[in-house]
Every structure is written in C-alpha cells, then in structure tokens.
Design an enzyme around this catalytic site. Structure first.
Site, PDB file in Angstrom:
ATOM      1  N   ASP A  38      -2.598   0.110 -13.976  1.00 42.02           N
ATOM      2  CA  ASP A  38      -3.304   0.115 -12.694  1.00 42.02           C
ATOM      3  C   ASP A  38      -2.725  -1.007 -11.835  1.00 42.02           C
ATOM      4  O   ASP A  38      -2.853  -2.185 -12.171  1.00 42.02           O
ATOM      5  CB  ASP A  38      -4.802  -0.093 -12.939  1.00 42.02           C
ATOM      6  CG  ASP A  38      -5.603  -0.034 -11.651  1.00 42.02           C
ATOM      7  OD1 ASP A  38      -4.989  -0.003 -10.561  1.00 42.02           O
ATOM      8  OD2 ASP A  38      -6.840  -0.022 -11.729  1.00 42.02           O
ATOM      9  N   LEU A  39      -2.113  -0.641 -10.749  1.00 40.37           N
ATOM     10  CA  LEU A  39      -1.418  -1.627  -9.907  1.00 40.37           C
ATOM     11  C   LEU A  39      -2.377  -2.542  -9.149  1.00 40.37           C
ATOM     12  O   LEU A  39      -1.945  -3.498  -8.511  1.00 40.37           O
ATOM     13  CB  LEU A  39      -0.473  -0.910  -8.932  1.00 40.37           C
ATOM     14  CG  LEU A  39       0.714  -0.193  -9.596  1.00 40.37           C
ATOM     15  CD1 LEU A  39       1.433   0.708  -8.594  1.00 40.37           C
ATOM     16  CD2 LEU A  39       1.707  -1.197 -10.197  1.00 40.37           C
ATOM     17  N   TYR A 127      -2.143   1.793   6.353  1.00 37.83           N
ATOM     18  CA  TYR A 127      -1.146   2.154   5.332  1.00 37.83           C
ATOM     19  C   TYR A 127       0.205   1.516   5.679  1.00 37.83           C
ATOM     20  O   TYR A 127       0.826   0.860   4.835  1.00 37.83           O
ATOM     21  CB  TYR A 127      -1.037   3.682   5.249  1.00 37.83           C
ATOM     22  CG  TYR A 127       0.162   4.173   4.478  1.00 37.83           C
ATOM     23  CD1 TYR A 127       0.212   4.102   3.090  1.00 37.83           C
ATOM     24  CD2 TYR A 127       1.273   4.716   5.148  1.00 37.83           C
ATOM     25  CE1 TYR A 127       1.324   4.554   2.387  1.00 37.83           C
ATOM     26  CE2 TYR A 127       2.380   5.170   4.459  1.00 37.83           C
ATOM     27  CZ  TYR A 127       2.405   5.090   3.083  1.00 37.83           C
ATOM     28  OH  TYR A 127       3.511   5.532   2.388  1.00 37.83           O
TER      29      TYR A 127
HETATM   30  N1  LIG Z   1       4.117  10.750   0.587  1.00 36.86           N
HETATM   31  C1  LIG Z   1       4.775  10.489   1.710  1.00 36.86           C
HETATM   32  O1  LIG Z   1       4.777  11.288   2.663  1.00 36.86           O
HETATM   33  C2  LIG Z   1       5.588   9.228   1.834  1.00 36.86           C
HETATM   34  C3  LIG Z   1       6.257   8.971   3.044  1.00 36.86           C
HETATM   35  C4  LIG Z   1       7.019   7.805   3.142  1.00 36.86           C
HETATM   36  C5  LIG Z   1       7.108   6.931   2.080  1.00 36.86           C
HETATM   37  N2  LIG Z   1       6.432   7.202   0.942  1.00 36.86           N
HETATM   38  C6  LIG Z   1       6.508   6.240  -0.153  1.00 36.86           C
HETATM   39  O2  LIG Z   1       7.210   6.848  -1.220  1.00 36.86           O
HETATM   40  C7  LIG Z   1       6.714   6.365  -2.475  1.00 36.86           C
HETATM   41  C8  LIG Z   1       6.336   7.527  -3.369  1.00 36.86           C
HETATM   42  O3  LIG Z   1       5.271   8.233  -2.750  1.00 36.86           O
HETATM   43  P1  LIG Z   1       4.772   9.643  -3.273  1.00 36.86           P
HETATM   44  O4  LIG Z   1       4.924  10.592  -2.162  1.00 36.86           O
HETATM   45  O5  LIG Z   1       5.385   9.961  -4.600  1.00 36.86           O
HETATM   46  O6  LIG Z   1       3.214   9.311  -3.417  1.00 36.86           O
HETATM   47  P2  LIG Z   1       2.128   9.993  -4.359  1.00 36.86           P
HETATM   48  O7  LIG Z   1       2.536  11.368  -4.726  1.00 36.86           O
HETATM   49  O8  LIG Z   1       0.827   9.760  -3.671  1.00 36.86           O
HETATM   50  O9  LIG Z   1       2.230   9.115  -5.663  1.00 36.86           O
HETATM   51  C9  LIG Z   1       1.754   7.806  -5.705  1.00 36.86           C
HETATM   52  C10 LIG Z   1       1.347   7.535  -7.111  1.00 36.86           C
HETATM   53  O10 LIG Z   1       0.817   6.204  -7.123  1.00 36.86           O
HETATM   54  C11 LIG Z   1      -0.298   6.232  -7.934  1.00 36.86           C
HETATM   55  N3  LIG Z   1      -1.246   5.169  -7.658  1.00 36.86           N
HETATM   56  C12 LIG Z   1      -2.135   5.047  -6.643  1.00 36.86           C
HETATM   57  N4  LIG Z   1      -2.895   3.958  -6.819  1.00 36.86           N
HETATM   58  C13 LIG Z   1      -2.467   3.398  -7.980  1.00 36.86           C
HETATM   59  C14 LIG Z   1      -2.874   2.276  -8.714  1.00 36.86           C
HETATM   60  N5  LIG Z   1      -3.889   1.504  -8.330  1.00 36.86           N
HETATM   61  N6  LIG Z   1      -2.229   1.984  -9.867  1.00 36.86           N
HETATM   62  C15 LIG Z   1      -1.224   2.762 -10.306  1.00 36.86           C
HETATM   63  N7  LIG Z   1      -0.791   3.852  -9.665  1.00 36.86           N
HETATM   64  C16 LIG Z   1      -1.423   4.160  -8.505  1.00 36.86           C
HETATM   65  C17 LIG Z   1      -0.969   7.563  -7.698  1.00 36.86           C
HETATM   66  O11 LIG Z   1      -1.794   7.828  -8.800  1.00 36.86           O
HETATM   67  P3  LIG Z   1      -2.757   9.101  -8.903  1.00 36.86           P
HETATM   68  O12 LIG Z   1      -1.828  10.222  -9.238  1.00 36.86           O
HETATM   69  O13 LIG Z   1      -3.682   8.742  -9.993  1.00 36.86           O
HETATM   70  O14 LIG Z   1      -3.386   9.236  -7.548  1.00 36.86           O
HETATM   71  C18 LIG Z   1       0.230   8.474  -7.605  1.00 36.86           C
HETATM   72  O15 LIG Z   1       0.569   9.015  -8.848  1.00 36.86           O
HETATM   73  C19 LIG Z   1       5.561   5.426  -2.114  1.00 36.86           C
HETATM   74  O16 LIG Z   1       6.036   4.109  -2.066  1.00 36.86           O
HETATM   75  C20 LIG Z   1       5.170   5.856  -0.726  1.00 36.86           C
HETATM   76  O17 LIG Z   1       4.546   4.814   0.006  1.00 36.86           O
HETATM   77  C21 LIG Z   1       5.696   8.339   0.787  1.00 36.86           C
END
Ligand SMILES: NC(=O)c1ccc[n+]([C@@H]2O[C@H](COP(=O)([O-])OP(=O)(O)OC[C@H]3O[C@@H](n4cnc5c(N)ncnc54)[C@H](OP(=O)(O)O)[C@@H]3O)[C@@H](O)[C@H]2O)c1
Length: 297
Positions: A38-39, A127
């Site tokens: 848990d981050l 965010y």
């Molecule tokens: N999604 C977008 O459109 C987008 C756009 C630009 C940049 N990014 C960046 O790209 C990266 C990857 O994003 P993604 O799209 O793969 O996001 P995602 O699908 O929402 O995955 C984020 C993961 O982080 C986990 N998480 C959330 N809170 C946490 C905590 N307290 N401890 C441990 N894990 C936790 C979530 O867990 P759960 O599965 O349990 O919820 C999820 O598995 C991130 O840095 C994001 O900011 C994303």
C-alpha cells in the site's frame, strides 16, 4: 549476465499489469499490487524495497481517480507525491534505478503545440498537482530516476475510456463526447513495451539517462476522435461532438495535452507508433482473446 530484480508497484493497474507480464522473461519480477504494498504506508514502502533489494523499481501505482482526487486530496498526495519520494530515497540508498510515470495534467493546456519537458507546469486539478509534486520529490532526492510523462492511458483491463465507450456503445443509440480537449491516447501495452526496451539497456545505461521524458504515441485526438476510432465505422451508436462546458466534471482538464517526445526518441533511439496504429493493435488483440474464449468456451 545476472537477471535484474525488478519491483513493480501498482501491478494490478493498466500499466503495472503489462509491465509485470512483459518484464517477467528478462528479470526477477516482484509484482506488488495494492494488497501487497500500500503506497499510503510509508513504512511498508521502505520495508518492501529493503526486503526485495531491487535493481530497478517501476512505480506504476498511482491515485488516478481524477475527479475523486478533488475530494481526497491528501490520499492522492500520499500515493502520487509522498510515495514516489520515498521510493526515490530507498532506490538511492541501494543504487537502484527508479522508473516513474507522470502525466500531461501537470500542464494547464493553454498551448496549441506539443509540450516539451521544460515547458512551465501549471496543473488545473488536484490529481495534476499531486503528480507534479511526485516529480519534484523524485528530483529532490537526486538519485538514478527516469520519469516518463504520458497521457490518456487505456487498455483492455481496469477502468478507462476505451472500456467505457465500448460498454455505452452496446447500450445506447447516441454518445455525446467532448471534442474540445485534445491529447493523445496511449495503449498501456505500448508504454510497457517501451519501458521494457529501456530496462533492457541495463542499469548503468539507465542511470546515465536519468531525467524527465515525454513518452507518448504520435498524432493527436480529441475524446470525440478517440471514441469514433473505438466504435469504428458503424451507423449506431451515433457519436455526437459536445463542448467541455456541456459535460461538467468536478476536476478541470487541460484543453490541450499533446507531449513533445523528441528527447525520449533522441536518447533511446525509438518512438512510439501513431495512436491509431496502437489502438488497432489493441482492438485486434481483444478480438483474438474473444475468439479464443469462444473456442474454449
Ligand atoms: N490513466 C491515465 O489516463 C493516465 C494518464 C497519464 C498518466 N498516467 C499515469 O500512468 C501511470 C499508470 O497509470 P494507469 O493508467 O496504469 O493507472 P491505473 O490503471 O489506475 O493503475 C494504478 C494502480 O495503482 C494502484 N493504487 C492506487 N492506490 C494505491 C495505493 N495506495 N497503494 C498501492 N497501489 C495503489 C491501483 O490499485 P487498485 O487496482 O487497487 O485500484 C491501480 O492498480 C500512473 O502514474 C498515472 O498517473 C495515467
């Protein structure tokens, strides 16, 4: 050559899942989803890194609920700003390389040409602020770290625009989609493949290349363009362009978030394909998976 130990946080997320899967052949991957690490828990982060002694940390965990973040600012900050700083400190302690991901939402979207890395940041929402603070926390530690800013991440798992549009398209005759926000859709697998190529360079090459990079597919799109490309050339549902003001959400979004990727391309020697090509690959992989499950079911 010794196989590197690679700690992947957020390994159940879109990007984290692909990273853990793709890197498994080239390293000893420790996939840590939220239940394992848990981050929000600073002590757990320290213990996880000290226990695993990774060569590389891929921080794919993030608080990504952009609208909810307006109400859960301290939780978003713990995950997006404090945790990356702790990971950077722990990586520095053991000489590991941290690869972290950030977002085009660090910008205000006032430009009309792609943002280079050094363009002034001015996030419009919580965010974006927390993600910018995460970048700064990593930079302040001064260890070996690569930060990849990307945009509009989608895939076939989890919560994302592609899956939402597919679901709504099956239920409705008409979809009203915002056409005045411009960005670039990025398939999480393309981002993971790019990361795997970078990781393949080895730790000393990675360490030398520490810094901030824009990593994104080529081209640009509005959400309306993206929805049309997902649904394809069909009579129904009709996709109707609307303005952001007609679709109010709690968090403001930048009107323009295209990232200029020349630095990444110059340093690593390759570019991501056009977003439309990546989407076609993603949709084809989905059709393959459907066909396989139909055969086995
Ligand atoms: N999604 C977008 O459109 C987008 C756009 C630009 C940049 N990014 C960046 O790209 C990266 C990857 O994003 P993604 O799209 O793969 O996001 P995602 O699908 O929402 O995955 C984020 C993961 O982080 C986990 N998480 C959330 N809170 C946490 C905590 N307290 N401890 C441990 N894990 C936790 C979530 O867990 P759960 O599965 O349990 O919820 C999820 O598995 C991130 O840095 C994001 O900011 C994303």
């Amino acid at each position: 050559m010794r196989r590197p130990t690679i700690l992947v946080t957020g390994s159940n997320g879109q990007l984290g899942f692909e990273l853990a899967r793709l890197l498994a052949p080239s390293g000893n991957v420790i996939a840590a989803d939220r239940a394992k690490l848990d981050l929000v828990d600073a002590d757990a982060i320290v213990a996880a890194v000290r226990g695993a002694k990774p060569d590389i940390i891929l921080n794919a965990g993030a608080y990504t609920a952009v609208d909810l973040a307006e109400k859960e600012a301290s939780l978003a900050a713990a995950v997006n700003a404090r945790a990356p700083g702790i990971l950077a400190e722990e990586a520095k302690r053991i000489g590991a390389v941290l690869i972290h991901y950030s977002t085009d939402y660090v910008f205000d979207g006032a430009r009309t040409t792609p943002y280079p890395e050094e363009a002034p940041t001015a996030p419009l929402n919580v965010y974006g602020e927390t993600k910018l603070d995460g970048e700064r926390a990593i930079a302040a530690v001064g260890g070996y770290a690569l930060v990849f800013r990307t945009s509009w991440v989608y895939g076939l798992r989890g919560r994302n625009f592609l899956l939402t549009i597919r679901k709504l398209a099956a239920e409705r005759d008409e979809l009203r989609i915002v056409s005045d926000q411009i960005g670039v859709p990025n398939w999480c697998r393309s981002l993971a493949e790019a990361t795997a190529s970078v990781v393949g360079l080895g730790n000393s090459a990675l360490a030398e290349r520490s810094g901030l990079y824009h990593l994104s597919a080529k081209g640009e799109a509005s959400w309306f363009d993206f929805a049309r490309a997902i649904v394809g050339n069909v009579a129904k549902p009709r996709i109707v362009p609307i303005a952001t003001v007609d679709y109010p959400l709690p968090a403001r979004r930048p009107a323009y978030g295209v990232l200029y990727t020349a630095r990444f391309e110059a340093v690593f020697g390759f570019a991501l394909p056009d977003w439309r090509d990546a989407l076609a690959r993603c949709l084809a992989s989905s059709a393959d998976a459907d066909a396989t499950s139909a055969l086995s079911g």
